[in-house]
Design a protein around this motif. Structure first.
Motif, mmCIF file in Angstrom:
data_model
loop_
_atom_site.group_PDB
_atom_site.id
_atom_site.type_symbol
_atom_site.label_atom_id
_atom_site.label_comp_id
_atom_site.label_asym_id
_atom_site.label_seq_id
_atom_site.Cartn_x
_atom_site.Cartn_y
_atom_site.Cartn_z
ATOM 1 N N GLU A 86 -36.118 33.522 -1.833
ATOM 2 C CA GLU A 86 -35.308 33.063 -1.096
ATOM 3 C C GLU A 86 -34.959 33.859 0.232
ATOM 4 O O GLU A 86 -34.537 33.458 1.570
ATOM 5 N N ALA A 87 -34.261 35.207 0.003
ATOM 6 C CA ALA A 87 -34.467 36.221 1.056
ATOM 7 C C ALA A 87 -35.335 36.244 2.233
ATOM 8 O O ALA A 87 -35.153 36.312 3.481
ATOM 9 N N VAL A 88 -36.736 36.379 1.666
ATOM 10 C CA VAL A 88 -37.686 36.417 2.788
ATOM 11 C C VAL A 88 -37.657 34.917 3.405
ATOM 12 O O VAL A 88 -37.940 34.995 4.705
ATOM 13 N N LEU A 89 -37.715 33.825 2.796
ATOM 14 C CA LEU A 89 -37.673 32.677 3.646
ATOM 15 C C LEU A 89 -36.554 32.395 4.494
ATOM 16 O O LEU A 89 -36.784 31.807 5.550
ATOM 17 N N LYS A 90 -35.314 33.134 4.190
ATOM 18 C CA LYS A 90 -34.300 33.027 4.923
ATOM 19 C C LYS A 90 -34.562 33.888 6.460
ATOM 20 O O LYS A 90 -34.075 33.508 7.159
ATOM 21 N N SER A 91 -35.047 34.989 5.856
ATOM 22 C CA SER A 91 -35.534 36.099 7.019
ATOM 23 C C SER A 91 -36.275 35.358 8.031
ATOM 24 O O SER A 91 -36.350 35.981 9.489
ATOM 25 N N GLN A 92 -37.434 34.628 7.537
ATOM 26 C CA GLN A 92 -38.356 34.040 8.486
ATOM 27 C C GLN A 92 -37.712 32.787 9.438
ATOM 28 O O GLN A 92 -38.248 32.316 10.153
ATOM 29 N N GLY A 93 -36.462 32.257 8.959
ATOM 30 C CA GLY A 93 -35.777 31.395 9.894
ATOM 31 C C GLY A 93 -35.825 29.969 9.412
ATOM 32 O O GLY A 93 -35.543 28.934 9.471
#
Length: 177
Positions: A170-177
């Motif tokens: 979730e954190a990685v996907l959120k950081s990708q926009g």
């Protein structure tokens, strides 16, 4: 650092037991994340890296990592079959704690024996990937929880490691926009 272990002299029974974490084979979380990434990436294994970019104090780019294919350990057709099975694990099976709304998540839980005669607490494993509907690069994560303080019967990949993997994805996907 611990090295992976694969006993090339073991018999077929040992090989079968190793495939489900019940013999003397060992792998690192990075190795398992790479396995998962190759599956999620349709059979293409990319070269791992730790630093995306180096910048000078004035923010000039000194060096930038460019993705490199390392090998093709499995065909796209076989990768797709494994993806379907991994998605089923999350949608309908032991990996349900990694489900995310609007995101395709595939995973495989594992509870690996530990210690001589499995006398120590087992390790809780979860390998997983998440892919958004726009089919951007999938995110692959491997989580291993060692020496948990949980009761032995409560240690499982789906119970302990899957929620950690979900939070990371979730954190990685959120950081990708």
């Amino acid at each position: 650092a611990f090295a992976s272990i694969y006993d090339k002299k073991m018999g077929k029974d040992g090989n079968a037991q190793s495939s489900i974490g019940q013999f003397n084979t060992a792998a690192t979380p990075l190795q398992m994340a790479m396995v998962t990434a190759a599956i999620a990436n349709d059979g293409k294994l990319m070269k791992p890296y730790m630093v995306d970019m180096l910048q000078a104090p004035n923010l000039d780019v000194i060096e930038k990592h460019e993705p490199q294919e390392m090998s093709r350990p499995l065909s796209a057709a076989n990768a797709e079959k494994v993806q379907q099975m991994m998605v089923n694990v999350v949608q309908n099976g032991t990996g349900s704690k990694a489900k995310m709304s609007g995101v395709t998540v595939g995973g495989k839980t594992g509870t690996a024996q530990h210690g001589e005669g499995n006398k120590k607490r087992p390790y809780a494993w979860f390998i997983s990937y998440a892919e958004t509907p726009d089919k951007a690069s999938p995110v692959a994560v491997a989580v291993v929880i060692e020496d948990s303080e949980a009761d032995r019967e409560d240690i499982s990949g789906g119970g302990l490691a899957a929620p950690v993997a979900k939070a990371v994805m979730e954190a990685v996907l959120k950081s990708q926009g």
